[in-house]
Design a protein around this motif. Structure first.
Motif, PDB file in Angstrom:
ATOM      1  N   VAL A 301       0.838  -1.203   0.000  1.00 37.54           N
ATOM      2  CA  VAL A 301       0.000   0.000   0.000  1.00 37.54           C
ATOM      3  C   VAL A 301       0.868   1.246   0.000  1.00 37.54           C
ATOM      4  CG1 VAL A 301      -1.551   1.371   1.473  1.00 37.54           C
ATOM      5  CG2 VAL A 301      -2.026  -1.049   1.083  1.00 37.54           C
ATOM      6  N   ASP A 302       0.512   2.203  -0.843  1.00 31.36           N
ATOM      7  CA  ASP A 302       1.140   3.521  -0.854  1.00 31.36           C
ATOM      8  C   ASP A 302       0.590   4.311   0.341  1.00 31.36           C
ATOM      9  OD1 ASP A 302       1.899   6.154  -1.273  1.00 31.36           O
ATOM     10  OD2 ASP A 302       1.411   6.152  -3.406  1.00 31.36           O
ATOM     11  N   PRO A 303       1.450   4.840   1.222  1.00 33.38           N
ATOM     12  CA  PRO A 303       0.930   5.552   2.398  1.00 33.38           C
ATOM     13  C   PRO A 303       0.053   6.741   2.050  1.00 33.38           C
ATOM     14  CG  PRO A 303       3.296   5.907   2.143  1.00 33.38           C
ATOM     15  CD  PRO A 303       2.917   4.799   1.214  1.00 33.38           C
ATOM     16  N   ALA A 304       0.245   7.341   0.870  1.00 36.33           N
ATOM     17  CA  ALA A 304      -0.561   8.495   0.484  1.00 36.33           C
ATOM     18  C   ALA A 304      -2.017   8.119   0.235  1.00 36.33           C
ATOM     19  CB  ALA A 304       0.023   9.149  -0.769  1.00 36.33           C
ATOM     20  N   ASP A 320       2.514  12.107  22.330  1.00 36.64           N
ATOM     21  CA  ASP A 320       1.775  12.637  21.174  1.00 36.64           C
ATOM     22  C   ASP A 320       2.685  13.306  20.142  1.00 36.64           C
ATOM     23  OD1 ASP A 320      -0.520  11.693  22.330  1.00 36.64           O
ATOM     24  OD2 ASP A 320      -1.477  13.643  22.602  1.00 36.64           O
ATOM     25  N   PRO A 321       3.596  14.217  20.522  1.00 31.44           N
ATOM     26  CA  PRO A 321       4.457  14.853  19.513  1.00 31.44           C
ATOM     27  C   PRO A 321       5.355  13.849  18.790  1.00 31.44           C
ATOM     28  CG  PRO A 321       4.418  16.168  21.512  1.00 31.44           C
ATOM     29  CD  PRO A 321       3.745  14.876  21.842  1.00 31.44           C
ATOM     30  N   VAL A 322       5.868  12.853  19.515  1.00 28.53           N
ATOM     31  CA  VAL A 322       6.720  11.851  18.867  1.00 28.53           C
ATOM     32  C   VAL A 322       5.899  11.047  17.867  1.00 28.53           C
ATOM     33  CG1 VAL A 322       8.070   9.755  19.237  1.00 28.53           C
ATOM     34  CG2 VAL A 322       8.331  11.695  20.790  1.00 28.53           C
ATOM     35  N   GLU A 323       4.694  10.634  18.264  1.00 35.84           N
ATOM     36  CA  GLU A 323       3.871   9.846  17.355  1.00 35.84           C
ATOM     37  C   GLU A 323       3.461  10.659  16.134  1.00 35.84           C
ATOM     38  OE1 GLU A 323      -0.011   6.859  17.291  1.00 35.84           O
ATOM     39  OE2 GLU A 323       0.321   8.130  19.045  1.00 35.84           O
ATOM     40  N   PHE A 324       3.070  11.923  16.341  1.00 36.67           N
ATOM     41  CA  PHE A 324       2.673  12.724  15.187  1.00 36.67           C
ATOM     42  C   PHE A 324       3.839  12.910  14.220  1.00 36.67           C
ATOM     43  CE2 PHE A 324       2.149  16.473  12.642  1.00 36.67           C
ATOM     44  CZ  PHE A 324       0.828  16.392  12.225  1.00 36.67           C
ATOM     45  N   ALA A 325       5.009  13.215  14.738  1.00 35.33           N
ATOM     46  CA  ALA A 325       6.167  13.424  13.867  1.00 35.33           C
ATOM     47  C   ALA A 325       6.472  12.157  13.070  1.00 35.33           C
ATOM     48  CB  ALA A 325       7.373  13.843  14.700  1.00 35.33           C
ATOM     49  N   VAL A 330       5.969   9.482   7.487  1.00 35.07           N
ATOM     50  CA  VAL A 330       5.616   8.358   6.619  1.00 35.07           C
ATOM     51  C   VAL A 330       4.305   8.607   5.871  1.00 35.07           C
ATOM     52  CG1 VAL A 330       5.068   5.888   6.547  1.00 35.07           C
ATOM     53  CG2 VAL A 330       6.849   6.738   8.100  1.00 35.07           C
ATOM     54  N   TYR A 331       3.303   9.116   6.560  1.00 31.14           N
ATOM     55  CA  TYR A 331       1.968   9.266   5.993  1.00 31.14           C
ATOM     56  C   TYR A 331       1.611  10.705   5.621  1.00 31.14           C
ATOM     57  CZ  TYR A 331       0.587   4.534   7.557  1.00 31.14           C
ATOM     58  OH  TYR A 331       0.467   3.180   7.737  1.00 31.14           O
ATOM     59  N   GLY A 332       2.437  11.666   5.987  1.00 33.89           N
ATOM     60  CA  GLY A 332       2.031  13.065   5.893  1.00 33.89           C
ATOM     61  C   GLY A 332       2.045  13.676   4.516  1.00 33.89           C
ATOM     62  N   HIS A 333       2.576  12.982   3.514  1.00 30.74           N
ATOM     63  CA  HIS A 333       2.710  13.563   2.180  1.00 30.74           C
ATOM     64  C   HIS A 333       1.634  13.015   1.247  1.00 30.74           C
ATOM     65  CE1 HIS A 333       6.544  14.945   3.703  1.00 30.74           C
ATOM     66  NE2 HIS A 333       6.849  13.693   4.010  1.00 30.74           N
ATOM     67  N   GLY A 334       1.042  13.882   0.458  1.00 30.72           N
ATOM     68  CA  GLY A 334      -0.002  13.470  -0.473  1.00 30.72           C
ATOM     69  C   GLY A 334      -1.046  14.554  -0.624  1.00 30.72           C
ATOM     70  N   LEU A 335      -1.938  14.366  -1.581  1.00 24.14           N
ATOM     71  CA  LEU A 335      -2.951  15.382  -1.882  1.00 24.14           C
ATOM     72  C   LEU A 335      -4.232  15.196  -1.084  1.00 24.14           C
ATOM     73  CD1 LEU A 335      -2.512  15.542  -5.779  1.00 24.14           C
ATOM     74  CD2 LEU A 335      -1.498  17.031  -4.033  1.00 24.14           C
ATOM     75  N   SER A 336      -4.572  13.948  -0.742  1.00 25.45           N
ATOM     76  CA  SER A 336      -5.823  13.685  -0.033  1.00 25.45           C
ATOM     77  C   SER A 336      -5.625  13.833   1.468  1.00 25.45           C
ATOM     78  CB  SER A 336      -6.325  12.265  -0.335  1.00 25.45           C
ATOM     79  OG  SER A 336      -6.606  12.114  -1.708  1.00 25.45           O
ATOM     80  N   PRO A 337      -6.577  14.415   2.179  1.00 23.67           N
ATOM     81  CA  PRO A 337      -6.449  14.539   3.641  1.00 23.67           C
ATOM     82  C   PRO A 337      -6.509  13.178   4.321  1.00 23.67           C
ATOM     83  CG  PRO A 337      -8.635  15.205   2.926  1.00 23.67           C
ATOM     84  CD  PRO A 337      -7.840  14.984   1.676  1.00 23.67           C
ATOM     85  N   CYS A 338      -5.903  13.090   5.486  1.00 22.15           N
ATOM     86  CA  CYS A 338      -5.888  11.852   6.267  1.00 22.15           C
ATOM     87  C   CYS A 338      -6.235  12.186   7.708  1.00 22.15           C
ATOM     88  CB  CYS A 338      -4.515  11.179   6.190  1.00 22.15           C
ATOM     89  SG  CYS A 338      -4.374   9.669   7.173  1.00 22.15           S
ATOM     90  N   ASP A 387       1.546  22.026  10.384  1.00 25.19           N
ATOM     91  CA  ASP A 387       1.470  22.775   9.125  1.00 25.19           C
ATOM     92  C   ASP A 387       2.197  22.025   8.010  1.00 25.19           C
ATOM     93  OD1 ASP A 387       0.082  24.712  10.442  1.00 25.19           O
ATOM     94  OD2 ASP A 387       1.797  26.066  10.699  1.00 25.19           O
ATOM     95  N   GLY A 388       1.582  21.994   6.836  1.00 22.87           N
ATOM     96  CA  GLY A 388       2.192  21.350   5.685  1.00 22.87           C
ATOM     97  C   GLY A 388       1.927  19.860   5.602  1.00 22.87           C
TER      98      GLY A 388
END
Length: 556
Positions: A301-304, A320-325, A330-338, A387-388
């Protein structure tokens, strides 16, 4: 399965989730009740029930530290139904009792009568951690000392296999908060390796003694405000919760062959360890990222393309900050929201049962195509750089984000032991069509015989009331013929039994309600079965070519 030329090739074959059961805070006693709690945005965290306070010793963190997600009753158990002898039943750990009940319910939710699995290569994998009940038995009469053996964690899984006569692997494990999702991963692996043809994965935890809560208090891990503020600026620790969850798994081709209702598809999973980090219980960003990538690779599976992540999300200032980072990397890049979710904001942290609870929530989200709100979120933790990134926390229930052709989701669970688990899930495949024209319906539907079984004759009124309510609501769109077929073929007959002859949902529900009220219903007969009598034959009251319809989205 949809083709995706951009996704890596999967390493593992898909597994089908075909049944679920749960007993959770907020009076949740079924997957459908769990879904109602989620979409109604209910917070099930509150003070401890009577008799389960701190035993007279004041809490370090004050009254808020005692708040948690509690079950209303953990003492009720039909020992005779489960074949547990009197003396053993008197000292049986309520966690074991709860596992027996919820696993049985998960099998019936899957349409697999538990009493017909004897001799089958079915595996049992359970996660649990604590011995609160054993602490309470300390100092009791010497004749109770044998409970030390019968309440061992190994017996939690072994008792299920013994009760049902199962011959697959039977394993209980403890990796702290990741226990049940690690158990789920091992169940999938056993299916891949052909060690079993059916697998049960479960987790359970109960807060029966104050010792563990006091330990968490003294370590500064519990929220002084009595809430899990996951990813929020107000994050100040977690709130404990209790409950049990179980899922039934089968290889996808086998589930299709057997006509099982498929609730979701497991594309892949992975387990790893933090190794040497900033502390034994401290999270490791490197290990979390490696875990995500391993699961995604195994899933192909593509993470995006993943649109929902059920995070570990305890609401701690450090975690929480470690998990979000790690997720963003890994999952934060792409056009569709997650979307990022954490069921701990509804129920508290169920620790060894947290992973399976989050997985059941995610399966429900995939099936309904809806993502419920994450409670107690107002603004991002200032230590989180959101952000981003395409990652967001839903503040209200909303349709599935993005426009991917297939819904994909991920579930995480981390243990303070350092052992972590991650699972990639996909929405259920569309039902296969036979290609045959639909049979012409007669103007007046023929009568159907609706069979309902319960553990005992005393339990029949409650079961009848639940079925009547289901027929009025979720089951209203399910053909009555399919309801009759499922209850006859895919349910255990039980020791309490009733039958209704009716032509419609309304007639069936009315007869059931009359039975609940103790009034005569001409189209209904009930009886108590002799447990020593041979099992009744399987009767199928559905027409030619009729297939099991899965009782709609949920049954009871």
């Amino acid at each position: 399965m949809a083709n995706d030329k951009h996704a890596p090739r999967p390493v593992t074959a898909p597994i089908a989730v075909i049944g679920m059961g749960c007993r959770l805070p907020g009076d949740v006693d079924s997957p459908s009740a769990f879904w109602r709690l989620l979409v109604e945005e209910r917070d099930a965290v509150g003070p401890p029930p009577p008799g389960r306070e701190t035993g007279g010793e004041p809490a370090v963190g004050g009254p808020s530290a005692l708040r948690g997600g509690y079950l209303a009753d953990v003492s009720g158990f039909d020992a005779d139904f489960f074949g547990v002898a009197g003396r053993e039943a008197d000292v049986l750990d309520p966690q074991h009792r709860l596992l027996l009940e919820v696993v049985w319910e998960a099998l019936e939710h899957a349409g697999l009568p538990p009493d017909r699995l004897a001799g089958s290569p079915t595996g049992v994998f359970t996660g649990l951690s604590y011995h609160d009940y054993m602490d309470q038995l300390a100092g009791k009469p010497r004749e109770l000392e044998g409970s030390i053996l019968t309440n061992g964690h190994c017996v939690a899984a072994g008792r299920i296999s013994y009760l049902l006569g199962l011959h697959g692997p039977s394993i209980a494990l403890d990796t702290a908060c990741s226990s049940s999702l690690v158990a789920f991963h091992l169940a999938c692996e056993a299916l891949h390796r052909q060690e079993c043809d059916l697998a049960l994965a479960a987790g359970v935890t109960l807060m029966l003694a104050p010792r563990i809560t006091r330990s968490f208090e003294r370590m500064g891990m519990l929220s002084p405000t009595g809430r899990c503020h996951t990813f929020d600026a107000a994050a100040d620790g977690f709130v404990r919760g209790e409950g049990c969850g179980a899922v039934v798994l089968k290889r996808l081709p086998d589930a299709r062959r057997d006509g099982d209702r498929i609730l979701a598809v497991v594309r892949g999973s992975a387990v790893n360890q933090d190794g040497r980090s900033d502390g034994l219980a401290a999270p490791s960003a490197e290990a979390q990222q490696a875990l995500y990538r391993a699961a995604l690779t195994r899933a192909g599976v593509d993470p995006a393309r993943v649109s929902l992540i059920e995070a570990h999300g305890t609401g701690t200032p450090l975690g929480d900050p470690v998990e979000f980072a790690s997720l963003a990397a890994v999952y934060g890049h792409g056009l569709s929201p997650c979307a990022l979710g954490s069921v701990k904001t509804n129920l508290g942290h169920l620790e060894p049962a947290a992973g399976i609870t989050g997985l059941i929530k995610t399966v429900l989200c995939l099936g309904h195509g809806t993502i419920p709100a994450n409670l107690h979120f107002t603004e991002w933790n200032p230590a989180i750089a959101a952000d981003g990134s395409r990652l967001f926390v839903p503040r209200e229930s909303a349709p599935w984000p993005g426009r991917e052709p297939v819904r994909l989701a991920a579930v995480s669970s981390f243990g303070f032991s350092g052992t972590n688990a991650h699972v990639i899930l996909q929405e259920p495949p569309p039902a296969r069509r036979t290609g045959l024209p639909a049979p012409r319906r007669p103007r007046q539907a023929p009568p159907e015989v609706i069979l309902l079984g319960a553990g005992s004759h005393r339990a029949l009124p409650e079961a009848a009331g639940k079925l009547a309510a289901w027929l009025d609501a979720e089951g209203a769109t399910v053909p009555l013929r399919d309801v009759a077929h499922t209850l006859a073929l895919r349910r255990s007959p039980g020791r309490g039994r009733l039958a209704v002859v009716a032509r419609s949902h309304a007639e069936t529900a009315e007869a059931l309600r009359l039975f609940v009220d103790g009034l005569p219903a001409p189209a209904l007969v009930s009886s108590a079965a002799d447990v020593t009598a041979p099992r009744l034959p399987v009767w199928v009251f559905s027409g030619q070519g009729s297939q099991w319809a899965g009782m709609g989205r949920e049954l009871l």
